[in-house]
Design a protein around this motif. Structure first.
Motif, PDB file in Angstrom:
ATOM      1  N   LEU A  51       7.757  10.562 -11.148  1.00 25.77           N
ATOM      2  CA  LEU A  51       6.291  10.495 -11.164  1.00 25.77           C
ATOM      3  C   LEU A  51       5.818   9.425 -12.142  1.00 25.77           C
ATOM      4  CD1 LEU A  51       5.333  14.268 -11.036  1.00 25.77           C
ATOM      5  CD2 LEU A  51       4.590  12.519  -9.406  1.00 25.77           C
ATOM      6  N   ALA A  52       6.409   9.408 -13.334  1.00 30.73           N
ATOM      7  CA  ALA A  52       6.021   8.411 -14.338  1.00 30.73           C
ATOM      8  C   ALA A  52       6.333   7.003 -13.845  1.00 30.73           C
ATOM      9  CB  ALA A  52       6.729   8.692 -15.661  1.00 30.73           C
ATOM     10  N   GLU A  53       7.514   6.820 -13.290  1.00 24.79           N
ATOM     11  CA  GLU A  53       7.928   5.496 -12.807  1.00 24.79           C
ATOM     12  C   GLU A  53       7.002   4.981 -11.709  1.00 24.79           C
ATOM     13  OE1 GLU A  53      11.396   3.899  -9.845  1.00 24.79           O
ATOM     14  OE2 GLU A  53      12.005   5.372 -11.337  1.00 24.79           O
ATOM     15  N   LEU A  54       6.756   5.807 -10.708  1.00 25.36           N
ATOM     16  CA  LEU A  54       5.923   5.365  -9.586  1.00 25.36           C
ATOM     17  C   LEU A  54       4.471   5.164 -10.001  1.00 25.36           C
ATOM     18  CD1 LEU A  54       7.512   7.538  -6.778  1.00 25.36           C
ATOM     19  CD2 LEU A  54       7.662   5.046  -7.021  1.00 25.36           C
ATOM     20  N   THR A  55       3.984   6.003 -10.899  1.00 23.67           N
ATOM     21  CA  THR A  55       2.616   5.842 -11.386  1.00 23.67           C
ATOM     22  C   THR A  55       2.494   4.587 -12.239  1.00 23.67           C
ATOM     23  OG1 THR A  55       2.298   8.229 -11.338  1.00 23.67           O
ATOM     24  CG2 THR A  55       0.746   6.958 -12.654  1.00 23.67           C
ATOM     25  N   PHE A  56       3.441   4.393 -13.134  1.00 25.85           N
ATOM     26  CA  PHE A  56       3.426   3.196 -13.977  1.00 25.85           C
ATOM     27  C   PHE A  56       3.436   1.937 -13.110  1.00 25.85           C
ATOM     28  CE2 PHE A  56       5.629  -0.180 -16.310  1.00 25.85           C
ATOM     29  CZ  PHE A  56       4.801  -0.285 -17.428  1.00 25.85           C
ATOM     30  N   GLU A  57       4.288   1.915 -12.110  1.00 23.20           N
ATOM     31  CA  GLU A  57       4.356   0.753 -11.213  1.00 23.20           C
ATOM     32  C   GLU A  57       3.051   0.566 -10.444  1.00 23.20           C
ATOM     33  OE1 GLU A  57       6.586  -1.668 -11.174  1.00 23.20           O
ATOM     34  OE2 GLU A  57       7.600  -0.600 -12.799  1.00 23.20           O
ATOM     35  N   ALA A  58       2.435   1.663 -10.039  1.00 24.41           N
ATOM     36  CA  ALA A  58       1.166   1.581  -9.298  1.00 24.41           C
ATOM     37  C   ALA A  58       0.042   1.019 -10.164  1.00 24.41           C
ATOM     38  CB  ALA A  58       0.778   2.961  -8.768  1.00 24.41           C
ATOM     39  N   LEU A  59       0.189   1.156 -11.487  1.00 22.73           N
ATOM     40  CA  LEU A  59      -0.861   0.710 -12.413  1.00 22.73           C
ATOM     41  C   LEU A  59      -0.552  -0.619 -13.089  1.00 22.73           C
ATOM     42  CD1 LEU A  59      -1.562   4.112 -14.186  1.00 22.73           C
ATOM     43  CD2 LEU A  59      -2.852   3.046 -12.317  1.00 22.73           C
ATOM     44  N   ARG A  60       0.597  -1.173 -12.819  1.00 23.63           N
ATOM     45  CA  ARG A  60       1.073  -2.358 -13.540  1.00 23.63           C
ATOM     46  C   ARG A  60       0.048  -3.493 -13.572  1.00 23.63           C
ATOM     47  NH1 ARG A  60       5.721  -4.183 -15.613  1.00 23.63           N
ATOM     48  NH2 ARG A  60       7.114  -2.648 -14.756  1.00 23.63           N
ATOM     49  N   GLY A  69      -6.640  12.886 -17.965  1.00 26.49           N
ATOM     50  CA  GLY A  69      -7.454  13.617 -17.012  1.00 26.49           C
ATOM     51  C   GLY A  69      -7.680  15.027 -17.497  1.00 26.49           C
ATOM     52  N   LEU A  70      -8.159  15.847 -16.591  1.00 25.38           N
ATOM     53  CA  LEU A  70      -8.519  17.216 -16.928  1.00 25.38           C
ATOM     54  C   LEU A  70      -7.273  18.059 -17.169  1.00 25.38           C
ATOM     55  CD1 LEU A  70     -11.222  18.786 -17.149  1.00 25.38           C
ATOM     56  CD2 LEU A  70     -10.801  19.592 -14.831  1.00 25.38           C
ATOM     57  N   GLU A  71      -7.335  18.880 -18.242  1.00 26.89           N
ATOM     58  CA  GLU A  71      -6.243  19.817 -18.469  1.00 26.89           C
ATOM     59  C   GLU A  71      -6.146  20.735 -17.258  1.00 26.89           C
ATOM     60  OE1 GLU A  71      -6.947  22.658 -21.666  1.00 26.89           O
ATOM     61  OE2 GLU A  71      -9.031  22.811 -21.126  1.00 26.89           O
ATOM     62  N   MET A  72      -5.146  21.153 -16.856  1.00 29.49           N
ATOM     63  CA  MET A  72      -3.764  21.194 -17.231  1.00 29.49           C
ATOM     64  C   MET A  72      -2.952  20.172 -16.440  1.00 29.49           C
ATOM     65  SD  MET A  72      -1.441  22.699 -19.016  1.00 29.49           S
ATOM     66  CE  MET A  72       0.185  22.034 -18.938  1.00 29.49           C
ATOM     67  N   GLY A  73      -3.386  19.896 -15.220  1.00 32.18           N
ATOM     68  CA  GLY A  73      -2.594  19.046 -14.343  1.00 32.18           C
ATOM     69  C   GLY A  73      -2.301  17.661 -14.871  1.00 32.18           C
ATOM     70  N   ALA A  74      -3.238  17.085 -15.619  1.00 30.17           N
ATOM     71  CA  ALA A  74      -3.046  15.712 -16.091  1.00 30.17           C
ATOM     72  C   ALA A  74      -2.148  15.615 -17.313  1.00 30.17           C
ATOM     73  CB  ALA A  74      -4.400  15.079 -16.412  1.00 30.17           C
ATOM     74  N   VAL A  75      -1.992  16.697 -18.056  1.00 28.81           N
ATOM     75  CA  VAL A  75      -1.297  16.622 -19.344  1.00 28.81           C
ATOM     76  C   VAL A  75       0.162  16.174 -19.205  1.00 28.81           C
ATOM     77  CG1 VAL A  75      -0.593  17.920 -21.395  1.00 28.81           C
ATOM     78  CG2 VAL A  75      -2.896  18.211 -20.453  1.00 28.81           C
ATOM     79  N   PRO A  76       0.986  16.836 -18.386  1.00 27.53           N
ATOM     80  CA  PRO A  76       2.369  16.356 -18.295  1.00 27.53           C
ATOM     81  C   PRO A  76       2.474  14.962 -17.682  1.00 27.53           C
ATOM     82  CG  PRO A  76       2.052  18.301 -16.898  1.00 27.53           C
ATOM     83  CD  PRO A  76       0.776  18.067 -17.635  1.00 27.53           C
ATOM     84  N   LEU A  77       1.590  14.644 -16.754  1.00 25.56           N
ATOM     85  CA  LEU A  77       1.605  13.309 -16.149  1.00 25.56           C
ATOM     86  C   LEU A  77       1.286  12.234 -17.177  1.00 25.56           C
ATOM     87  CD1 LEU A  77      -0.340  13.957 -12.832  1.00 25.56           C
ATOM     88  CD2 LEU A  77       2.058  13.309 -13.034  1.00 25.56           C
ATOM     89  N   ALA A  78       0.191  12.417 -17.884  1.00 30.08           N
ATOM     90  CA  ALA A  78      -0.239  11.412 -18.858  1.00 30.08           C
ATOM     91  C   ALA A  78       0.817  11.218 -19.942  1.00 30.08           C
ATOM     92  CB  ALA A  78      -1.581  11.808 -19.469  1.00 30.08           C
ATOM     93  N   GLY A  79       1.411  12.309 -20.401  1.00 30.93           N
ATOM     94  CA  GLY A  79       2.445  12.203 -21.430  1.00 30.93           C
ATOM     95  C   GLY A  79       3.667  11.446 -20.955  1.00 30.93           C
ATOM     96  N   ALA A  80       4.121  11.749 -19.752  1.00 31.19           N
ATOM     97  CA  ALA A  80       5.305  11.068 -19.209  1.00 31.19           C
ATOM     98  C   ALA A  80       5.028   9.583 -18.976  1.00 31.19           C
ATOM     99  CB  ALA A  80       5.745  11.744 -17.906  1.00 31.19           C
ATOM    100  N   ILE A  81       3.845   9.273 -18.478  1.00 30.76           N
ATOM    101  CA  ILE A  81       3.484   7.873 -18.222  1.00 30.76           C
ATOM    102  C   ILE A  81       3.357   7.108 -19.537  1.00 30.76           C
ATOM    103  CG2 ILE A  81       1.686   6.358 -17.276  1.00 30.76           C
ATOM    104  CD1 ILE A  81       1.169   8.847 -15.287  1.00 30.76           C
ATOM    105  N   ALA A  82       2.743   7.730 -20.536  1.00 32.53           N
ATOM    106  CA  ALA A  82       2.613   7.075 -21.845  1.00 32.53           C
ATOM    107  C   ALA A  82       3.989   6.765 -22.427  1.00 32.53           C
ATOM    108  CB  ALA A  82       1.814   7.961 -22.799  1.00 32.53           C
ATOM    109  N   GLN A  83       4.899   7.722 -22.341  1.00 33.09           N
ATOM    110  CA  GLN A  83       6.241   7.499 -22.878  1.00 33.09           C
ATOM    111  C   GLN A  83       6.943   6.359 -22.146  1.00 33.09           C
ATOM    112  OE1 GLN A  83       9.088  10.673 -22.406  1.00 33.09           O
ATOM    113  NE2 GLN A  83      10.410   9.820 -23.980  1.00 33.09           N
ATOM    114  N   LEU A  84       6.896   6.385 -20.820  1.00 32.44           N
ATOM    115  CA  LEU A  84       7.544   5.325 -20.051  1.00 32.44           C
ATOM    116  C   LEU A  84       6.900   3.967 -20.336  1.00 32.44           C
ATOM    117  CD1 LEU A  84       9.633   4.462 -17.931  1.00 32.44           C
ATOM    118  CD2 LEU A  84       7.868   4.874 -16.197  1.00 32.44           C
ATOM    119  N   SER A  85       5.586   3.940 -20.470  1.00 32.70           N
ATOM    120  CA  SER A  85       4.905   2.668 -20.731  1.00 32.70           C
ATOM    121  C   SER A  85       5.376   2.057 -22.050  1.00 32.70           C
ATOM    122  CB  SER A  85       3.383   2.854 -20.726  1.00 32.70           C
ATOM    123  OG  SER A  85       2.924   3.525 -21.884  1.00 32.70           O
ATOM    124  N   TRP A  86       5.638   2.895 -23.025  1.00 37.58           N
ATOM    125  CA  TRP A  86       6.159   2.410 -24.310  1.00 37.58           C
ATOM    126  C   TRP A  86       7.550   1.807 -24.118  1.00 37.58           C
ATOM    127  CZ3 TRP A  86       4.622   1.118 -28.952  1.00 37.58           C
ATOM    128  CH2 TRP A  86       5.583   0.955 -29.954  1.00 37.58           C
TER     129      TRP A  86
END
Length: 187
Positions: A51-60, A69-86
Protein backbone atom coordinates in the motif's frame (compact mmCIF):
# COMPACT_ATOMS: atom_id res chain seq x y z
CA UNK A 1 8.68 -6.42 -8.16
CA UNK A 2 7.18 -4.44 -11.04
CA UNK A 3 4.35 -1.98 -10.42
CA UNK A 4 1.84 -4.28 -12.11
CA UNK A 5 3.06 -7.26 -10.07
CA UNK A 6 2.86 -5.21 -6.86
CA UNK A 7 -0.65 -4.08 -7.76
CA UNK A 8 -1.76 -7.65 -8.53
CA UNK A 9 -0.21 -8.99 -5.32
CA UNK A 10 -1.86 -6.26 -3.24
CA UNK A 11 -5.22 -7.03 -4.87
CA UNK A 12 -4.77 -10.67 -3.83
CA UNK A 13 -4.03 -9.60 -0.25
CA UNK A 14 -7.05 -7.28 -0.16
CA UNK A 15 -9.24 -10.04 -1.58
CA UNK A 16 -8.02 -12.55 1.02
CA UNK A 17 -7.80 -10.31 4.09
CA UNK A 18 -10.14 -7.38 3.57
CA UNK A 19 -12.97 -8.15 1.16
CA UNK A 20 -16.13 -10.03 1.96
CA UNK A 21 -19.71 -10.59 1.02
CA UNK A 22 -22.68 -10.39 3.34
CA UNK A 23 -25.14 -7.83 4.65
CA UNK A 24 -23.38 -4.86 6.26
CA UNK A 25 -24.13 -1.27 7.21
CA UNK A 26 -21.47 1.13 5.91
CA UNK A 27 -20.12 4.24 7.64
CA UNK A 28 -22.34 6.24 5.28
CA UNK A 29 -25.37 4.45 6.74
CA UNK A 30 -26.05 2.62 3.50
CA UNK A 31 -26.64 -1.13 3.40
CA UNK A 32 -24.49 -3.30 1.18
CA UNK A 33 -24.00 -6.96 0.33
CA UNK A 34 -20.22 -6.61 0.13
CA UNK A 35 -17.63 -4.89 2.24
CA UNK A 36 -14.02 -3.86 2.47
CA UNK A 37 -12.29 -3.69 5.84
CA UNK A 38 -8.79 -2.66 4.86
CA UNK A 39 -7.38 -2.71 8.39
CA UNK A 40 -6.24 -6.36 8.12
CA UNK A 41 -4.40 -5.44 4.90
CA UNK A 42 -3.01 -2.15 6.26
CA UNK A 43 -1.68 -3.92 9.35
CA UNK A 44 -0.23 -6.90 7.49
CA UNK A 45 3.53 -6.44 6.86
CA UNK A 46 3.34 -7.19 3.14
CA UNK A 47 0.02 -5.40 2.69
CA UNK A 48 1.29 -2.28 4.46
CA UNK A 49 4.48 -2.26 2.40
CA UNK A 50 2.61 -2.64 -0.90
CA UNK A 51 0.00 0.00 0.00
CA UNK A 52 2.79 2.42 0.92
CA UNK A 53 4.77 1.62 -2.23
CA UNK A 54 1.86 2.00 -4.64
CA UNK A 55 0.58 5.14 -2.92
CA UNK A 56 4.02 6.72 -2.83
CA UNK A 57 4.46 6.00 -6.54
CA UNK A 58 1.00 7.40 -7.31
CA UNK A 59 2.00 10.65 -5.57
CA UNK A 60 5.55 10.95 -6.88
CA UNK A 61 4.72 13.78 -9.31
CA UNK A 62 2.31 15.67 -7.02
CA UNK A 63 4.93 17.55 -4.94
CA UNK A 64 3.22 16.68 -1.65
CA UNK A 65 4.25 18.09 1.74
CA UNK A 66 1.83 16.18 3.98
CA UNK A 67 -0.40 13.13 3.82
CA UNK A 68 -3.17 12.24 6.21
CA UNK A 69 -6.86 11.86 6.72
CA UNK A 70 -9.62 11.03 9.13
CA UNK A 71 -8.89 8.65 11.98
CA UNK A 72 -8.87 5.55 11.95
CA UNK A 73 -8.53 4.45 8.35
CA UNK A 74 -5.92 7.02 7.37
CA UNK A 75 -3.59 6.51 10.33
CA UNK A 76 -1.80 3.29 9.30
CA UNK A 77 -1.69 4.43 5.67
CA UNK A 78 -0.22 7.84 6.41
CA UNK A 79 2.36 6.36 8.77
CA UNK A 80 3.52 3.72 6.31
CA UNK A 81 3.71 6.23 3.46
CA UNK A 82 5.64 8.73 5.59
CA UNK A 83 8.16 6.06 6.55
CA UNK A 84 8.64 4.88 2.97
CA UNK A 85 8.95 8.47 1.72
CA UNK A 86 11.83 9.01 4.14
CA UNK A 87 13.56 5.85 2.94
CA UNK A 88 13.12 7.04 -0.67
CA UNK A 89 14.68 10.45 0.15
CA UNK A 90 11.43 12.23 -0.70
CA UNK A 91 9.92 12.88 2.73
CA UNK A 92 6.18 13.39 3.07
CA UNK A 93 5.10 14.12 6.64
CA UNK A 94 1.98 12.49 8.08
CA UNK A 95 -0.90 13.71 10.23
CA UNK A 96 -4.42 12.63 11.04
CA UNK A 97 -7.70 14.39 11.65
CA UNK A 98 -9.74 13.51 14.70
CA UNK A 99 -13.41 12.82 14.17
CA UNK A 100 -13.98 15.04 17.17
CA UNK A 101 -11.29 17.13 18.90
CA UNK A 102 -10.35 15.95 22.37
CA UNK A 103 -12.06 17.81 25.18
CA UNK A 104 -8.78 18.05 27.09
CA UNK A 105 -5.15 18.82 26.33
CA UNK A 106 -4.48 20.85 23.19
CA UNK A 107 -7.98 20.13 21.78
CA UNK A 108 -6.63 19.74 18.27
CA UNK A 109 -8.53 18.37 15.32
CA UNK A 110 -5.36 17.90 13.24
CA UNK A 111 -2.84 15.71 15.08
CA UNK A 112 0.74 14.69 14.40
CA UNK A 113 2.31 18.09 13.86
CA UNK A 114 4.96 19.43 16.21
CA UNK A 115 4.47 22.75 17.99
CA UNK A 116 6.48 24.47 15.26
CA UNK A 117 4.71 22.83 12.31
CA UNK A 118 1.66 24.08 10.48
CA UNK A 119 -0.28 23.04 7.41
CA UNK A 120 -0.53 26.69 6.35
CA UNK A 121 0.20 26.83 2.61
CA UNK A 122 1.34 23.19 2.51
CA UNK A 123 0.36 20.81 -0.26
CA UNK A 124 -1.71 18.05 1.32
CA UNK A 125 -3.09 14.73 0.15
CA UNK A 126 -6.06 13.31 2.01
CA UNK A 127 -5.76 9.54 2.10
CA UNK A 128 -8.49 7.05 2.91
CA UNK A 129 -8.71 3.29 3.03
CA UNK A 130 -12.20 2.81 1.55
CA UNK A 131 -14.43 5.49 0.07
CA UNK A 132 -18.18 5.21 -0.41
CA UNK A 133 -19.80 8.65 -0.52
CA UNK A 134 -16.69 10.67 0.29
CA UNK A 135 -18.10 12.11 3.51
CA UNK A 136 -15.18 11.12 5.75
CA UNK A 137 -12.54 12.46 3.38
CA UNK A 138 -14.50 15.68 2.87
CA UNK A 139 -14.65 16.13 6.65
CA UNK A 140 -10.87 15.65 6.84
CA UNK A 141 -10.37 18.07 3.93
CA UNK A 142 -12.45 20.73 5.70
CA UNK A 143 -10.27 20.45 8.82
CA UNK A 144 -7.10 20.66 6.73
CA UNK A 145 -8.40 23.71 4.87
CA UNK A 146 -9.30 25.35 8.19
CA UNK A 147 -5.67 24.73 9.22
CA UNK A 148 -4.49 26.48 6.05
CA UNK A 149 -3.55 23.41 4.02
CA UNK A 150 -3.99 23.22 0.26
CA UNK A 151 -5.66 19.95 -0.75
CA UNK A 152 -4.05 18.71 -3.94
CA UNK A 153 -5.74 15.31 -4.00
CA UNK A 154 -7.96 12.84 -2.21
CA UNK A 155 -6.52 9.37 -2.72
CA UNK A 156 -8.36 6.26 -1.62
CA UNK A 157 -7.16 2.71 -1.69
CA UNK A 158 -10.58 1.34 -2.75
CA UNK A 159 -13.39 3.38 -4.27
CA UNK A 160 -16.71 1.61 -3.73
CA UNK A 161 -18.01 3.62 -6.73
CA UNK A 162 -21.09 4.82 -4.85
CA UNK A 163 -21.00 8.58 -5.26
CA UNK A 164 -17.61 9.74 -3.99
CA UNK A 165 -16.40 10.90 -7.40
CA UNK A 166 -19.38 13.22 -7.74
CA UNK A 167 -19.16 14.44 -4.13
CA UNK A 168 -15.47 15.29 -4.48
CA UNK A 169 -16.09 17.09 -7.77
CA UNK A 170 -18.84 19.14 -6.11
CA UNK A 171 -16.44 19.97 -3.25
CA UNK A 172 -13.67 20.96 -5.68
CA UNK A 173 -11.42 18.09 -4.60
CA UNK A 174 -9.39 16.10 -7.14
CA UNK A 175 -9.89 12.37 -6.56
CA UNK A 176 -8.09 9.17 -7.50
CA UNK A 177 -8.14 5.60 -6.28
CA UNK A 178 -5.73 2.69 -6.40
CA UNK A 179 -8.59 0.22 -6.93
CA UNK A 180 -12.28 0.24 -7.78
CA UNK A 181 -14.76 -2.05 -6.03
CA UNK A 182 -15.77 -3.45 -9.41
CA UNK A 183 -12.30 -4.99 -9.73
CA UNK A 184 -13.09 -7.21 -6.74
CA UNK A 185 -16.76 -7.81 -7.48
CA UNK A 186 -16.13 -9.38 -10.87
CA UNK A 187 -13.73 -11.99 -9.53
Amino acid sequence: MSKSASRARLADIIRARSFGRGEITLASGRKSDFYFNLKPTMLDPEGAALLAELTFEALREDNVDYIGGLEMGAVPLAGAIAQLSWLKNHPIAAFFVRKKPKEHGARLSVEGLSKTETLQGKRVVIVEDVTTTGGSAIKAAESVREAGGVIVLVLTMVDREEGATEAFAAAGLPFRSLYKASEFLKS
